[in-house]
Design a protein around this motif. Sequence first.
Motif, PDB file in Angstrom:
ATOM      1  N   ILE A  69      33.228  44.856  53.846  1.00  0.00           N
ATOM      2  CA  ILE A  69      33.404  43.896  52.754  1.00  0.00           C
ATOM      3  C   ILE A  69      32.225  42.911  52.737  1.00  0.00           C
ATOM      4  O   ILE A  69      31.509  42.774  51.742  1.00  0.00           O
ATOM      5  CB  ILE A  69      34.742  43.129  52.912  1.00  0.00           C
ATOM      6  N   GLU A  96      39.495  51.999  46.904  1.00  0.00           N
ATOM      7  CA  GLU A  96      40.576  51.109  46.488  1.00  0.00           C
ATOM      8  C   GLU A  96      40.900  50.088  47.587  1.00  0.00           C
ATOM      9  O   GLU A  96      41.210  48.926  47.315  1.00  0.00           O
ATOM     10  CB  GLU A  96      41.832  51.913  46.133  1.00  0.00           C
ATOM     11  N   HIS A  97      40.831  50.523  48.841  1.00  0.00           N
ATOM     12  CA  HIS A  97      41.059  49.590  49.939  1.00  0.00           C
ATOM     13  C   HIS A  97      40.012  48.482  49.938  1.00  0.00           C
ATOM     14  O   HIS A  97      40.328  47.311  50.149  1.00  0.00           O
ATOM     15  CB  HIS A  97      41.014  50.330  51.283  1.00  0.00           C
ATOM     16  N   GLY A 100      40.655  46.136  47.143  1.00  0.00           N
ATOM     17  CA  GLY A 100      41.803  45.302  47.473  1.00  0.00           C
ATOM     18  C   GLY A 100      41.432  44.150  48.394  1.00  0.00           C
ATOM     19  O   GLY A 100      41.948  43.037  48.254  1.00  0.00           O
ATOM     20  N   ALA A 101      40.521  44.407  49.323  1.00  0.00           N
ATOM     21  CA  ALA A 101      40.106  43.341  50.242  1.00  0.00           C
ATOM     22  C   ALA A 101      39.296  42.273  49.510  1.00  0.00           C
ATOM     23  O   ALA A 101      39.355  41.090  49.861  1.00  0.00           O
ATOM     24  CB  ALA A 101      39.295  43.933  51.390  1.00  0.00           C
ATOM     25  N   PHE A 102      38.530  42.685  48.499  1.00  0.00           N
ATOM     26  CA  PHE A 102      37.816  41.688  47.691  1.00  0.00           C
ATOM     27  C   PHE A 102      38.799  40.878  46.843  1.00  0.00           C
ATOM     28  O   PHE A 102      38.582  39.702  46.572  1.00  0.00           O
ATOM     29  CB  PHE A 102      36.800  42.369  46.763  1.00  0.00           C
ATOM     30  N   GLY A 103      39.858  41.531  46.381  1.00  0.00           N
ATOM     31  CA  GLY A 103      40.862  40.829  45.603  1.00  0.00           C
ATOM     32  C   GLY A 103      40.456  40.523  44.176  1.00  0.00           C
ATOM     33  O   GLY A 103      41.061  39.664  43.531  1.00  0.00           O
ATOM     34  N   ARG A 104      39.440  41.183  43.675  1.00  0.00           N
ATOM     35  CA  ARG A 104      39.020  40.984  42.278  1.00  0.00           C
ATOM     36  C   ARG A 104      38.223  42.206  41.847  1.00  0.00           C
ATOM     37  O   ARG A 104      37.916  43.081  42.672  1.00  0.00           O
ATOM     38  CB  ARG A 104      38.170  39.724  42.137  1.00  0.00           C
ATOM     39  N   ASN A 105      37.874  42.281  40.591  1.00  0.00           N
ATOM     40  CA  ASN A 105      37.083  43.404  40.105  1.00  0.00           C
ATOM     41  C   ASN A 105      35.644  43.294  40.622  1.00  0.00           C
ATOM     42  O   ASN A 105      34.930  42.344  40.302  1.00  0.00           O
ATOM     43  CB  ASN A 105      37.084  43.418  38.570  1.00  0.00           C
TER      44      ASN A 105
END
Length: 249
Positions: A69, A96-97, A100-105
Motif C-alpha cells: 500500500i 481488490e484487497h 480496500g486497504a486504500f479505502g477509496r478509488n
Amino acid sequence: MKLTIVGASGTFPGPHSGCSSYLLEQDGFRLLLDIGNGSTGALQDACGLLGPDAVVISHLHGDHYLDLITYTYARRYHPDGQPPILPVYGPSNVREHVVGAFGRNVDDLLNETFAFHEIDQDQKVAIGPFEVDLRRVVHPVETYGSRISAGGRTLAFSADSGECSTLIDLAKDVDLFLCEASYLDGDDNPPDIHLTGKQAAQFATSADVHRLLLTHLVPWGDAGRTLAEADAAYDGEILVARPLDVYDV
Ligand SMILES: [Zn+2]
C-alpha cells in the motif's frame, strides 16, 4: 541465485525486523517474495527503494502484503522519476484487497504503478530468469507456497502453512528450503495454520533438502528453542532468517 532476507518476522514486526519479505536476484533481475508490513524499511538497504523488478505475494495476510500500500507512493512519486510499472503476482482478488486497504478509488494510481497478475490455482509462471511453481498450501486464506529455480539452483518457500504433503513436493531436493516456523512444539497450537520448527525440520528431512532456513518466527517466541526443536528432526544445516542476511542459494 542470491537471497537477501528483507523481513523475517512472523505475524507482526519485531523490534529489529519487518514482516515477511525475501529478495531473490539472478542475472540482475530482482524478484521480491512478499512485502509484509514493515519490510520496505530494510528493502532500501537490500536493493534500494526502486530495486524490485517483480513481486510475488504468497497470500493476503497483512504480514505478507500490506507494505504494498505505502510502497505505491514510493514508486509513483519518487523524486528520481517513476520507475517501470511493477508486475505483482498474488492470489485471487489481490487488486481488490489493495483497493480496500486504500479505502477509496485509486484506479489511476494503481494502474500507473502496478500490473496485477492474479493466481487462482496451482500454476507455473516465468518471471524474468525465474521459473516459479506456485502451489496451494494449508492456511486459513488462499495461500501459495513456491518452488523457484534459476541459474541451476532451486529454492522452496513454504509461505504460511500448516502440515501438508505439498510442502514435500515443493521442497523436494531443493538447495535451500525457506520454511516458516511460527509455533513452538508442545504448545496448544491450532491445526492447519502454521508449523513448529520441529515440523519444518521433519518436512525438510522428508524432502531431502540441502539446507533449511527457518523464518516467520513470532517476536514473542523463543528462537533458541525453535532452532533446538528443529535441530532434533533434521541432520543438515539449519539457519534462522535475519534481516539483510545474504545467502548464495
Ligand atoms: Zn498468514
